[in-house]
Every structure is written in C-alpha cells, then in structure tokens.
Enzyme design. Structure first.
Site, PDB file in Angstrom:
ATOM      1  N   LEU A   1       0.796  -1.227   0.000  1.00 33.09           N
ATOM      2  CA  LEU A   1       0.000   0.000   0.000  1.00 33.09           C
ATOM      3  C   LEU A   1       0.830   1.281   0.000  1.00 33.09           C
ATOM      4  O   LEU A   1       0.294   2.377   0.137  1.00 33.09           O
ATOM      5  CB  LEU A   1      -1.000   0.018   1.171  1.00 33.09           C
ATOM      6  CG  LEU A   1      -1.892  -1.219   1.289  1.00 33.09           C
ATOM      7  CD1 LEU A   1      -2.766  -1.123   2.528  1.00 33.09           C
ATOM      8  CD2 LEU A   1      -2.722  -1.413   0.033  1.00 33.09           C
TER       9      LEU A   1
ATOM     10  N   MET B   1       8.780   6.436   4.441  1.00 32.36           N
ATOM     11  CA  MET B   1       9.027   5.003   4.224  1.00 32.36           C
ATOM     12  C   MET B   1      10.274   4.778   3.379  1.00 32.36           C
ATOM     13  O   MET B   1      11.026   3.827   3.602  1.00 32.36           O
ATOM     14  CB  MET B   1       7.808   4.335   3.577  1.00 32.36           C
ATOM     15  CG  MET B   1       6.578   4.329   4.466  1.00 32.36           C
ATOM     16  SD  MET B   1       6.872   3.699   6.140  1.00 32.36           S
ATOM     17  CE  MET B   1       7.411   2.051   5.787  1.00 32.36           C
ATOM     18  N   GLU B   2      10.527   5.656   2.423  1.00 29.84           N
ATOM     19  CA  GLU B   2      11.722   5.528   1.594  1.00 29.84           C
ATOM     20  C   GLU B   2      12.988   5.764   2.414  1.00 29.84           C
ATOM     21  O   GLU B   2      13.977   5.041   2.272  1.00 29.84           O
ATOM     22  CB  GLU B   2      11.644   6.495   0.401  1.00 29.84           C
ATOM     23  CG  GLU B   2      10.646   6.089  -0.664  1.00 29.84           C
ATOM     24  CD  GLU B   2       9.173   6.267  -0.277  1.00 29.84           C
ATOM     25  OE1 GLU B   2       8.314   5.731  -1.002  1.00 29.84           O
ATOM     26  OE2 GLU B   2       8.866   6.946   0.725  1.00 29.84           O
TER      27      GLU B   2
ATOM     28  N   ASP C   1      25.154  -8.113   7.087  1.00 27.66           N
ATOM     29  CA  ASP C   1      25.470  -9.249   6.214  1.00 27.66           C
ATOM     30  C   ASP C   1      26.956  -9.311   5.888  1.00 27.66           C
ATOM     31  O   ASP C   1      27.566 -10.385   5.925  1.00 27.66           O
ATOM     32  CB  ASP C   1      24.657  -9.157   4.925  1.00 27.66           C
ATOM     33  CG  ASP C   1      24.936 -10.323   3.999  1.00 27.66           C
ATOM     34  OD1 ASP C   1      24.833 -11.489   4.450  1.00 27.66           O
ATOM     35  OD2 ASP C   1      25.261 -10.082   2.817  1.00 27.66           O
TER      36      ASP C   1
ATOM     37  N   HIS D   1       2.768   4.164  -1.790  1.00 27.42           N
ATOM     38  CA  HIS D   1       2.688   4.763  -3.119  1.00 27.42           C
ATOM     39  C   HIS D   1       4.035   4.718  -3.832  1.00 27.42           C
ATOM     40  O   HIS D   1       5.067   5.032  -3.219  1.00 27.42           O
ATOM     41  CB  HIS D   1       2.273   6.238  -3.013  1.00 27.42           C
ATOM     42  CG  HIS D   1       0.881   6.441  -2.575  1.00 27.42           C
ATOM     43  ND1 HIS D   1       0.521   6.516  -1.255  1.00 27.42           N
ATOM     44  CD2 HIS D   1      -0.268   6.571  -3.281  1.00 27.42           C
ATOM     45  CE1 HIS D   1      -0.783   6.705  -1.164  1.00 27.42           C
ATOM     46  NE2 HIS D   1      -1.288   6.731  -2.373  1.00 27.42           N
TER      47      HIS D   1
END
Length: 166
Positions: free
Chosen positions: A77, A115-116, A130, A79
């Site tokens: 959800l 969010m980015e 990692d 964008h």
C-alpha cells in the site's frame, strides 16, 4: 477522521491505498536514522579496510539508495513515488562501538517519503550486518526512526537528526 483512524483501511476494514489525489504537490523530505552496534574489533577492521568482503560502507550506502527506490514494491500500500534525491551516509561511531546511519529521501509530490528514508536506513544496516557477520556474531541493529520530516501538512521538521537516537 481523528488521529487514531487507520487511513489504510476502508469503512469495512479492507486494505486500501490512501487516495492522495486531492493533496497539494509540495517539496517533501524525510531523514531516518539507525545504528549497527558491533565490537571494537569489527569497527577497527572496517576502519583499516581489512574486512573479508571489501568496502562495506560504500556497499551498504549504495544498497540503501537502491532500496529506497524499491520501497513501493516492498511495503504493501506504499505509493510509488518519483524520488528526486536519496542519500545514505554511514559513519563509524567508536562510542557505540558501531555505525551511525543517516538516510535522506526527497520528492516533489502528494505523499511523504518517510518510508523511503526508513527503507534506505534499514537496508544499509542489513547490508552492513550481512557483510560483517563472518567476523562478529554479536552485532545488533537498533534505533531505527524517522528523525526529520518536512513538507505536506506537517510543514516544518518535527525532530532533528541528532536528537532522536542519542
């Protein structure tokens, strides 16, 4: 709508992408911060470029930038937006010991870029983890947070990049 209404759910509780078509196009920026805590020995290996996998900081910064561009495919959800800038800066922090990660995302659009920025910071941290897990089994990622946001309805920044995780 009150502050506790969930915008990603319709009146029947079904998932929906928020309609931003009526929002103004504004310049929007978000900065996220996180940390990777490791041993002093691991930090020294990175400082002196003696890690088995090469330049871990450059690789993690690039991974974070690439991840920000994929946010809408990773987060349901979210964008898809046209990013105008993404930066990831990783600094050694002997006081942790570990790494301080700052990710900034910018756009000119109708929805924010929190969010980015969070995706960039978290993937940078995951990449460091990692690449260093062979030499340090006790690392941890912590303090991931949005520390600055501007544009849209909220206007001015609500936190500073140094205040949130200290």
């Amino acid at each position: 709508m009150n502050a506790y209404d969930l915008t990603h759910l319709d009146s029947k509780g079904r998932a929906q992408m928020v309609d931003v078509s009526e929002k103004a196009i504004t310049s929007r920026t978000a900065i996220a911060r996180g940390r990777l805590v490791c041993s002093s020995k691991t930090l020294d290996l990175v400082r002196h470029n003696r890690t088995p996998k090469g330049s871990v900081i450059s690789t993690a910064e690039l991974a974070g930038i690439m991840a920000a561009k994929q946010t809408s495919t990773l987060i349901p959800l979210c964008h898809p937006i046209a990013l105008t800038k993404v930066t990831v800066e990783i600094n050694l922090d002997p006081s942790l010991p570990g790494f301080d990660i700052l990710a900034e995302a910018k756009t000119n659009g109708q929805t924010g870029v929190e969010m980015e920025a969070l995706t960039a910071a978290s993937v940078a941290a995951l990449t460091l983890f990692d690449m260093l897990k062979a030499v340090d089994k006790h690392m941890r990622i912590e303090g991931l947070a949005v520390v600055m946001k501007s544009g849209g309805r909220s206007g001015l920044p609500y936190l500073t990049a140094v205040q949130q995780c200290d």
